[in-house]
Design an enzyme around this catalytic site. Sequence first.
Site: not given
Length: 271
Positions: A103, A158
Amino acid sequence: MDQVTPPAALAEAQYIRVSVQNGVATIMLARPDVRNAINDDMRAELIDAFDWADGSRDVRAVILTGEGKGFCSGGDVGGMRARLDAPAGSVAFNGWKRQKQTHRGVGVIYDMTKPVIAAVNGAAFGLGLDMALACDFIIAAEGAKMSMSFIKRGLVSDGGGMYFLPRRVGLARAKELILTGRIVEPAEALAMGMIDRVSTPDTLREDAQAWAEELSQGSPAAVALTLSILNQTFESSAADIFKLGREAQAICYTSAEHRASVEAFLNKSSS
């Protein structure tokens, strides 16, 4: 603007190539033997490259692309094997830590204060497509293939795809693409709004460069503040956006570019 040499640390990177021309930094994923699959080292180098580009006064826009025949085939399968081989009691926490880095890698793209164009030169699968979607704009070469392929590995998207894709194609279409993992080619991707332009393989880099130069002509302060506010539009009320706009405009009033523009206009009008 003359060509700029990136700092030595980036020049020595193993899996990333960085160059700057006319104020546009090209950050190239460089593991062509595995279609630029992302491993931990590449992710770290990618974060460093985007952090540098965001802070450099010599860079006004960024192009993200891949070396060789692929843009990015997604996460490295070798890393997936290592994850499965870890002790059972460590799998979840190890995965959580890896996701945090994933991320971060996507976040440095999305949070850039300068326009970012993904120049999709070949396959963009899984995390590779998520990274492209994190960019402000996407231009794809004819023959490129895109897939939200996570479902085929028993995984969820994701890398931000579940956030970015519905904003481009709508919720129902995003669900269909994510749940099937089917391959989308440039003509269809353009028609549904997944990408913004289509180019030829021979002119992709040139077209992306010209577009990046066009997008980055404005005041750096105005560009950065505009991108920041627009990225919050769907989660904010009109009142929120007006408030952010007022605050941003107050900053722009003090910028050297605004002052120079007003003075140039007034001088031209009085002559």
